[in-house]
Each structure stands twice: as C-alpha cells, then as structure tokens.
Design a protein around this motif. Sequence first.
Motif, PDB file in Angstrom:
ATOM      1  N   THR A  98      32.047  42.778  79.930  1.00 34.82           N
ATOM      2  CA  THR A  98      32.663  41.870  78.967  1.00 34.82           C
ATOM      3  C   THR A  98      31.857  41.823  77.672  1.00 34.82           C
ATOM      4  O   THR A  98      32.409  41.928  76.572  1.00 34.82           O
ATOM      5  N   LEU A  99      30.551  41.673  77.797  1.00 35.94           N
ATOM      6  CA  LEU A  99      29.696  41.622  76.614  1.00 35.94           C
ATOM      7  C   LEU A  99      29.711  42.946  75.858  1.00 35.94           C
ATOM      8  O   LEU A  99      29.661  42.965  74.622  1.00 35.94           O
ATOM      9  N   ALA A 100      29.776  44.039  76.589  1.00 34.68           N
ATOM     10  CA  ALA A 100      29.820  45.347  75.937  1.00 34.68           C
ATOM     11  C   ALA A 100      31.109  45.514  75.137  1.00 34.68           C
ATOM     12  O   ALA A 100      31.093  45.989  73.988  1.00 34.68           O
ATOM     13  N   ILE A 101      32.233  45.126  75.711  1.00 32.98           N
ATOM     14  CA  ILE A 101      33.511  45.231  74.996  1.00 32.98           C
ATOM     15  C   ILE A 101      33.503  44.322  73.771  1.00 32.98           C
ATOM     16  O   ILE A 101      33.969  44.697  72.691  1.00 32.98           O
ATOM     17  N   ASP A 102      32.972  43.106  73.942  1.00 28.63           N
ATOM     18  CA  ASP A 102      32.888  42.159  72.829  1.00 28.63           C
ATOM     19  C   ASP A 102      32.080  42.775  71.682  1.00 28.63           C
ATOM     20  O   ASP A 102      32.455  42.676  70.508  1.00 28.63           O
ATOM     21  N   HIS A 103      30.987  43.427  72.027  1.00 27.81           N
ATOM     22  CA  HIS A 103      30.102  43.996  71.002  1.00 27.81           C
ATOM     23  C   HIS A 103      30.708  45.228  70.328  1.00 27.81           C
ATOM     24  O   HIS A 103      30.686  45.343  69.098  1.00 27.81           O
ATOM     25  N   PHE A 104      31.256  46.121  71.097  1.00 28.54           N
ATOM     26  CA  PHE A 104      31.722  47.391  70.538  1.00 28.54           C
ATOM     27  C   PHE A 104      33.179  47.348  70.074  1.00 28.54           C
ATOM     28  O   PHE A 104      33.582  48.173  69.256  1.00 28.54           O
ATOM     29  N   SER A 105      33.971  46.407  70.601  1.00 30.15           N
ATOM     30  CA  SER A 105      35.385  46.359  70.228  1.00 30.15           C
ATOM     31  C   SER A 105      35.721  45.008  69.605  1.00 30.15           C
ATOM     32  O   SER A 105      35.583  44.824  68.409  1.00 30.15           O
ATOM     33  N   SER A 106      36.160  44.055  70.405  1.00 28.48           N
ATOM     34  CA  SER A 106      36.522  42.738  69.866  1.00 28.48           C
ATOM     35  C   SER A 106      36.515  41.704  70.977  1.00 28.48           C
ATOM     36  O   SER A 106      36.566  42.028  72.165  1.00 28.48           O
TER      37      SER A 106
END
Length: 635
Positions: A98-106
């Motif tokens: 979740t944190l990775a998607i938040d950081h790299f995408s939205s």
Amino acid sequence: MKKYIVATLVVIAALYWFFQTPSINSPYSYDSIKTSQPPLSSSLQLDTEELHAKADSPNNYQSCILLIESNKNTRRDWANEQDWDQWLDKGYSIDDITLAIDHFSSQLHAANWRVKQLKFHSQLSKQNRELDEQAKQQFPEIYTDFVWERPVPQPSLKNITELSDDDAIALIQATGLTVDDVDWLLQQDSLSEALLFHAVNKLEDVNALLGDHIFAGENLHLIETAAANGQERVLNLLLTKNSELSNDPYLGTTMEYALAHLDYFFSFNKPLDDGAFARQVRIIKTLQALNSPANFTSQTEQQIAGHFPRNIYQFDAEQLAILQNEFELDLTQIVPKKSLAYDPNSPLIEELNTDLTQALAKQTSPAQLTQCQLLVENVNSQWQPHDLSYFSHKLIREGKQVNVANLNDIDPVLADCFSDTQRQRLPYRRSNNKSLNDAVYRLAKQKQIKKAIKMVENSQLEEAVNRDFFYQLLGYNPEYFTPLQLSQLRQETFDYNRIYRFSRKNITSLITQGLDIDKLDYEGRSLLDMAILNQDLTLLKYLVSHHISYPARANGRDPLYLLLDTNNYQFNPEHLLEYLSALMVLEPNIYPYHQRLMSLIRLKYPEIYTQITNQLPRLIVKDDTPLPPAVCHHN
C-alpha cells in the motif's frame, strides 16, 4: 471496455443472479488529498533523439520542462504497469505494498488496491470469484468480454424505495439479505429507520466484511456506512450487536467517516437546529467515547483538519466554537490515528527504486534530470507573477477602480484578461434546416455562390444564423468574399478567429479579394495577432511584406507582446528569432512591458536571448530590468 453480464448461466442459475451494467469510470474526478507521488499526465510527446540531444546540455528552460514532464510520464507509466499483487507472493505485506503504491503512483490507486485485498475473503468476493471461474469454463470465447458478479442489491430489492413502508418492510422480512444488501439499504435516504432495523436484525454477523463490486465504496463494515450517512440509531443498534469499529491505518476509520459527514453539513450550511446535524454530532460523541481514532494534519483549538482517501474534513475556529458551545463537542479530544509510516529505506521501496531507476536511465541520466530540476526551480523561484484576481483585489484595497486602463498600467496581459471577462461574443447559430444546409453548400461546391446566397437570403434567417453561413461559405472559396459582402449576409466587423478557422489556407487570397489588411476585428485583433497566435510564419511574412500597419493599442497586448510571452502555451523559443526578424521590420515601439518579457527570456533561455539581441539590438535589456509582474490566470 468490459461489460457487466445480464444473463443467467444454466449451471449456476440456482445459486446466483446476474445483471448487466455498463462498465463505468470512477465517479471521483479528483484526489482531494495530496500524495507523496501524485499521478501526472502530459500531452507532450518527445522524440527520443531530440530529447537526449537537448539533455546533454540542460540550460534551456523549455527543454528542461519537457525532460521533467517526460520523466514524470515514465514514472507514471512504470507504476501503472506494475503487477502489485506479485509482491504479496514475494512475502511483502499489504501495508508494505500500500505504501509503495501510494509513493510511486497515487493515494487513490493505493486505496483501491488495498480495499480489494482486504475484501478478498468477504462472502461476496468469494462468490464473484466462483462465478468468474464458472463463466470461464462455460463461456471461454466471450469470457473476457464480461465481468461476472452477483448484483448488489439483489434484483428483488432494486425498486424498494418505490414501495410503501409497510410493503417495503414486508419485502425485507421475506428476503434473505446479505451484508452487502444491507449496506446498500443504509445508503437509501428515503427508507425508514424501522425498515433498516429489520434489515440489520436479519444479519447473523454485523461484522462481516463488505464485498468488492462495481459500486462498492472503500468502507469495510456496515458501521462505517451508518456513520457516513448519519444513521444514529442504526449505528447504536450495530454497537449493541457488538459491531467492531473500523480502525484501518490507511483507509477511513469509523470516526473519519463521521467527521467527513459533519464537514459536509458545514460546507452546505446545514442549519444547526436541523435534526440531521444534531444526530451527526451525537454519532461523533458516541464514537469519541469508544476512542475511535482519526487522522489529523491539524488538531488545535483554531483548526481541525484531516483526511483519508477520497475524503477530507476540516473545521475552523468559528465552527469548533459552535460545536463546543452548542453541542459540547470537543474535536481536539479525539484520539489521533496511528497511520502507516512510509520508510524510504524499506526493502520493497529499495527494490522498486532500483527497477524504476533502470527504467528512467533509458531516457536520461540522474545528473541531467537533477540539473534540469535545479534550473527550473531557479527560474520559478525568481519569477513569481500574480494573476488577475490578485491585482483586482490590490486595486480595490488602494481605492482604485478595476478597469482596463488601471490593469493595463500594471501589465497589458491583465487588461486583455479582464476584457475577456467583460466582452460580449458575437452570436453564432448553425441552421437546423438540413435540406437548406445541404442545398446551400452543394451550390457553394459547384461555385454557384450567388444562388447559394439568394437561397439563404430568401429563408429570412436570424442574424446569428446568417453570420454562420457567411463564414462557412467564405471557407469554400476566397473569391466569394465580394459577393458575400454585397449581400444581406454582409459583415460590418469581422471575426478573425472564424476567418482563420474556415479560410486558413486562403487568407492571403482573401486580402487580394478585398479584405482590409489593416482593419481590426470586433475584438480589436489584428491579422498580425492571428499570425502570431497561430504560429503562421508564412502569413506573418506576407503581412509584413504588404506593409500592414502595426496596430496602435491604448490597452492590451500588441503583436510583439504576444510573440515574447513565454507564458503563452504556444510559445516556441526555437522559432522565436525567425518570427521576431519578420515582425521587427515594422519597427514597433519598445515599451517597458516588452523589456520585462525580454528579461524573462534572458532568465529562461539565455542562449536564445543572446541570439535575438545579437541580431536585434533594440531588444537588449539592462541587467536590472524587472520580470513581468502578471499572468492572466495561474495554471
């Protein structure tokens, strides 16, 4: 685009229902919460070789902007192409991903993915996977063209809001309900509390996970739906049935849904004596007593503010005082939520960064990108113009009128921007008589313009329709200019935008046919303006060679201003000198606002500035020449 099936499969008809719903995009058009890496998009398309050539020496503002935008596009595309589920198989947790998607995408992408994972074991999600698998076996040829899911609500409930309360309650009592059916019922404003009580009481487990379906929200349990819809008594009933409060570290908690709904009441000026307002306050008090937490970016007596995916809540000092004095509700006492903490050095982030770095390296080096970012940041830090709204308020504070003259004294772009808000456009209306249109334009194609004009005149149309016919017919042949001007379709004042739209390739021919080269159109535009705004160098050279008069304007931007304005989305530094060389033949006066524009060109494009001033020394500016103070509107 996939379709939502409306059919009943024979092999599973006894178990599930199907319904057909066209696939739709998310109803949310924006992400109200800033994320650490927001989604970016751009229409700019770069030629790879050109990009690398420019990036070798990133000292040009525009090439750096293009490089940075292209880098962002690559990041976005890389993130969108990721198979995030694979990282679960590699041992990473839902929180990590979740944190990775938040950081790299939205944030929205992260929330969507997280909800799907958390609802994976819900009853509805299991049923939908079974339906999907059975459809895959039964209909392999069309399987991928549809999404196979159980409808929510089930078909028998779809029209329940149209029934009387007694009939609706009877239907509830006779129907086997799922938690997703009840979740849908709670969102129907017209249903009575008695009906909702019957529906909730039919559930064996009020803590059952809500399922993932096309209309599903991001809430996980019924109690969040009750809190978000002001269903106070339903929420209390759920609590008596031992409903657990949601406390997800990334998605909305029960308290956050309740606060977002209270914020909604304030935003739309809900009267304080409205029962719904008081009920929402009591919901928050109940949740506060149970230590339901919320995320806060500010939690003081002056401001309460926070957010979760797709939602915000904020209350100013006045609103907080109302809640305290009228309802004895103190939002500063709500327990802060323990949110997921981003760690840039986590194993997953490091692994993804390595992969992303390799993808970006194919486009440009980190050193080149950094150098471009520093250049752009330097320019943007030095040039911080204000817009029309700012200067309008400034004039009012100084006791001056907000008018064209006063705004022009600040900068001509403001005069034009203000004029655009005041100007009344020429009305145009297309004829809705198809047979007339077909006949007129057929005659125009056959070069029978006099008959075409006579047909329009005999139809006795409105002026707006005649005006549309004038420009449409003129687009067929520039030789039609004179007969049109001698007819009842005659235009006393032209619209150069329309002329350029329909007769772009024939403007020089129109001039030979009688179009006055020096005449301004109804908005005060010159043909010079049109040539520059449309990047038509051929037309510009033609006008100059035919000794067009340089337009004298008391207010607003002149052609030289339009050409030097780097804030114009059509500004092209690579061809600027060629256009300037043509325009400066007319020897326009150089005013302070032109010098300010040249000062900005020197800052953004030092090489271009040098080339221009070497050839056109009249445009040299002093070192202390200020930058332009204004833009029309901030992007």
